[in-house]
Design an enzyme around this catalytic site. Structure first.
Site, PDB file in Angstrom:
ATOM      1  N   ASP A 408       0.856  -1.189   0.000  1.00 19.25           N
ATOM      2  CA  ASP A 408       0.000   0.000   0.000  1.00 19.25           C
ATOM      3  C   ASP A 408       0.892   1.239   0.000  1.00 19.25           C
ATOM      4  O   ASP A 408       0.730   2.145   0.807  1.00 19.25           O
ATOM      5  CB  ASP A 408      -0.916  -0.022   1.227  1.00 19.25           C
ATOM      6  CG  ASP A 408      -1.913   1.134   1.239  1.00 19.25           C
ATOM      7  OD1 ASP A 408      -2.072   1.782   0.184  1.00 19.25           O
ATOM      8  OD2 ASP A 408      -2.504   1.395   2.290  1.00 19.25           O
ATOM      9  N   LEU A 409       1.862   1.261  -0.914  1.00 21.63           N
ATOM     10  CA  LEU A 409       2.817   2.361  -0.986  1.00 21.63           C
ATOM     11  C   LEU A 409       2.223   3.483  -1.828  1.00 21.63           C
ATOM     12  O   LEU A 409       2.005   3.318  -3.023  1.00 21.63           O
ATOM     13  CB  LEU A 409       4.140   1.872  -1.572  1.00 21.63           C
ATOM     14  CG  LEU A 409       4.864   0.816  -0.724  1.00 21.63           C
ATOM     15  CD1 LEU A 409       6.058   0.245  -1.475  1.00 21.63           C
ATOM     16  CD2 LEU A 409       5.315   1.426   0.605  1.00 21.63           C
ATOM     17  N   GLU A 410       1.978   4.625  -1.204  1.00 24.80           N
ATOM     18  CA  GLU A 410       1.320   5.751  -1.855  1.00 24.80           C
ATOM     19  C   GLU A 410       2.269   6.912  -2.112  1.00 24.80           C
ATOM     20  O   GLU A 410       1.833   7.988  -2.515  1.00 24.80           O
ATOM     21  CB  GLU A 410       0.130   6.211  -1.011  1.00 24.80           C
ATOM     22  CG  GLU A 410      -0.895   5.105  -0.787  1.00 24.80           C
ATOM     23  CD  GLU A 410      -2.064   5.535   0.090  1.00 24.80           C
ATOM     24  OE1 GLU A 410      -2.221   6.760   0.302  1.00 24.80           O
ATOM     25  OE2 GLU A 410      -2.806   4.653   0.561  1.00 24.80           O
ATOM     26  N   ASN A 411       3.553   6.692  -1.872  1.00 29.22           N
ATOM     27  CA  ASN A 411       4.525   7.767  -2.037  1.00 29.22           C
ATOM     28  C   ASN A 411       5.684   7.346  -2.923  1.00 29.22           C
ATOM     29  O   ASN A 411       6.819   7.741  -2.724  1.00 29.22           O
ATOM     30  CB  ASN A 411       5.043   8.228  -0.664  1.00 29.22           C
ATOM     31  CG  ASN A 411       3.932   8.739   0.220  1.00 29.22           C
ATOM     32  OD1 ASN A 411       3.411   9.825   0.001  1.00 29.22           O
ATOM     33  ND2 ASN A 411       3.533   7.963   1.207  1.00 29.22           N
ATOM     34  N   GLN A 468      -7.997   1.560  -4.611  1.00 26.55           N
ATOM     35  CA  GLN A 468      -8.654   2.514  -3.711  1.00 26.55           C
ATOM     36  C   GLN A 468      -9.490   3.490  -4.544  1.00 26.55           C
ATOM     37  O   GLN A 468      -8.997   4.515  -4.996  1.00 26.55           O
ATOM     38  CB  GLN A 468      -7.612   3.289  -2.909  1.00 26.55           C
ATOM     39  CG  GLN A 468      -6.740   2.434  -2.005  1.00 26.55           C
ATOM     40  CD  GLN A 468      -5.753   3.280  -1.218  1.00 26.55           C
ATOM     41  OE1 GLN A 468      -6.091   4.339  -0.679  1.00 26.55           O
ATOM     42  NE2 GLN A 468      -4.514   2.822  -1.147  1.00 26.55           N
TER      43      GLN A 468
END
Length: 583
Positions: A408-411, A468
């Site tokens: 869940d890496l959002e960066n 998402q």
């Protein structure tokens, strides 16, 4: 985001406050409007506002949704955020000079090579377009002053012109035309024999291995072209090939043609039909249609829940989140949050381990997530970071009994190093390893994003990608239209877009459990069921109609179990029963 009621004020105070705020906004807007302009070359980790312009690979783009950029969100990749500016270039309207001295430097029976002198420009020449007659034959960069046009007919005359172009999109006038005639056909006009006995030697969910008997030729066979249907899949020199990038449980048709040095091509081999294997779903005993939920290891206003009290409707429980180990590059740490422990009356690591064991006895999978809104892992370097990640994560899996991990890496992410780390971890854990991913909507807008690269590297061990579909703004569906979040059309049109590249059995819809769980994008659980039904059966759709039915569509995910608990698990108790009715 939590919402709070404001206290009442007297009418005069409200009017005065309104005037002060209005004046402040006006004063703020005036310089902003003047400065929302050219931001130079696009770069990651920069905040862009609507109407900002950037350049990327010689093209100017205008920002159409405010955002902070990330690697993998380059302007051509995310058209929901950037729109190309026709003829843009920061005010540069001067075209380059016309290319001079266009000349033919060589010809064969099937090609013509031309060259020209460099053009000049007030800023700089970025490339050249070569035209054969009125058709664009090809392009070069600004430093390449020669071009070979191949695939031509023998003993045929062709005419060429060249135009120069700059980064702003300005193009010069066409050069003087130059003519060339290809040479006579090669003496060898005998095609090889057709390859015989085309057969499959192995299949997987994403590939088919082929073999065939060698062709013969009067001079010599130089190679073979392998076709998937009518599309050239690859060319090889031997009598075997593996076609990759295929979809699980799908029938494909293959033929092979032989060729020689003179360009003669044989007739096609026998046609072979092969069906790829079913996709690996990971985790062994997971149901065909799954409901995934995130369990919060922190306190934020949602209901605090012991993992053992998570209802049975959830098939995959994602514990969020592992933390980056600042003392060990690439390493991660995890333990029960102290605030959550206190809120639950002293909930400990030992209690969590026992609860995970109970969930295993119920046939559930419990995995550990890395990332989140602000979280990250340091895999920028291969060594020692990848080893540190694998060793520390495997230690946590062993200690707590986790079944796998969630990405869940959002960066941003280093795709190559993350791929290597996950592969190594899966090999240590074994066939029961569960791998899920939770990309943001924007991360699935294009087949070339970082998350799509990661999926393509790991699709054979991926259980499900739960996109998402919230906190997204307006995003493009498969039909190229921009859909607003919080609607059934948003869920179906964007899922249909991703289903061009992700197997239906590996894609799920991610939604917030309540309006408080996200900043936007909430839909009622019944709308989740409607979207899944539309995708799986083609019925009960909104205005958007998917291009196909996807009966293997994997299911749904929610952020979070804790927020769902705040509404007496309305989402889980609405969505999971419907998923259970799907074939």
């Amino acid at each position: 985001m939590m919402k709070h009621a404001s206290s009442p004020h007297q009418a005069f105070t409200r009017r005065l406050l309104f005037l002060v705020l209005a004046l402040s906004l006006l004063l703020t807007f005036i310089p902003a409007a003047a400065t929302a302009a050219d931001r130079g070359t696009w770069a990651p980790n920069v905040s862009y506002a609507v109407n900002d312009t950037v350049t990327y690979n010689g093209t100017t783009y205008k920002c159409i949704q405010s955002h902070t950029s990330l690697t993998g969100w380059e302007p051509p990749v995310v058209p929901a955020l950037w729109s190309p500016v026709q003829g843009g270039g920061g005010g540069d309207t001067s075209a380059p000079t016309v290319p001079g001295n266009v000349r033919v430097t060589s010809t064969t029976s099937s090609s013509v090579t031309i060259a020209w002198n460099a053009s000049t420009d007030n800023v700089g020449v970025t490339g050249y377009d070569v035209y054969r007659g009125s058709a664009l034959a090809g392009s070069t960069n600004g430093s390449t002053l020669t071009f070979t046009n191949t695939g031509l007919n023998a003993n045929t005359s062709y005419s060429y012109t060249v135009k120069a172009k700059d980064a702003a999109g300005n193009a010069s006038a066409a050069s003087t035309a130059v003519s060339a005639t290809t040479s006579a056909p090669a003496a060898d006009q005998t095609a090889p024999s057709a390859p015989a006995s085309l057969r499959s030697t192995a299949t997987s969910s994403t590939s088919v291995s082929l073999a065939w008997n060698a062709a013969t030729d009067n001079v010599g066979v130089t190679g073979y072209d392998v076709y998937r249907g009518t599309t050239l899949a690859l060319s090889v020199t031997g009598t075997a090939a593996t076609v990759t990038g295929l979809t699980a449980s799908t029938a494909y048709s293959f033929t092979v043609k032989a060729k020689d040095a003179a360009g003669n091509v044989s007739a096609a081999s026998n046609t072979l039909s092969v069906t790829t294997s079913p996709a690996s779903t990971g985790g062994g005993s997971l149901p065909k249609h799954t409901l995934t939920g995130y369990w919060q290891n922190f306190v934020n206003g949602a209901t605090n829940v012991k993992l053992g009290d998570v209802p049975s409707e959830y098939d995959i429980i994602v514990v969020s989140f592992a933390e980056m180990d600042s003392a060990k590059p690439g390493g991660v740490t995890f333990s029960v949050d102290s605030g959550l422990s206190s809120a639950l009356g002293g909930y400990t690591n030992a209690n969590l381990i026992n609860d995970i064991s109970q969930k295993h006895a119920q046939g559930k999978k419990v995995i550990l997530s890395v990332g989140g809104e602000k979280g990250n892992i340091n895999l920028n370097n291969a060594s020692p970071n990848v080893t540190n990640f694998v060793d520390s994560m495997y230690g946590l899996i062993t200690q707590f009994g986790f079944d796998g991990i969630d990405i869940d890496l959002e960066n941003g992410m280093n795709v190559a190093n993350l791929t290597s780390a996950v592969r190594q971890l899966q090999q240590k854990v074994g066939s029961g390893f569960v791998l899920t991913m939770a990309p943001q909507t924007i991360d699935m807008q294009n087949a070339n994003t970082s998350y799509m690269q990661l999926y393509n590297n790991l699709k054979d061990i991926t259980s499900v990608i739960n996109v998402q579909y919230y906190n997204s703004g307006c995003m493009l569906g498969r039909d190229g239209k921009c859909y607003s979040q919080g609607t059934v059309d948003f869920l179906t049109a964007l899922s249909d877009l991703t289903l061009q590249w992700v197997a239906p059995s590996q894609l799920g819809i991610g939604v917030p459990a309540t309006t408080s769980a996200a900043g936007g994008g909430y839909v009622a659980p019944a709308v989740v069921n409607q979207a899944v039904k539309c995708l799986a059966t083609g019925s009960d759709c909104g205005t958007y109609k998917p291009v196909a039915k996807y009966p293997d569509f994997r299911g749904a995910m929610t952020w979070s179990i804790n927020w769902d608990a705040s509404s007496s698990y309305l989402l889980a108790r609405t969505v999971k029963p419907y998923l259970a009715t799907l074939p």
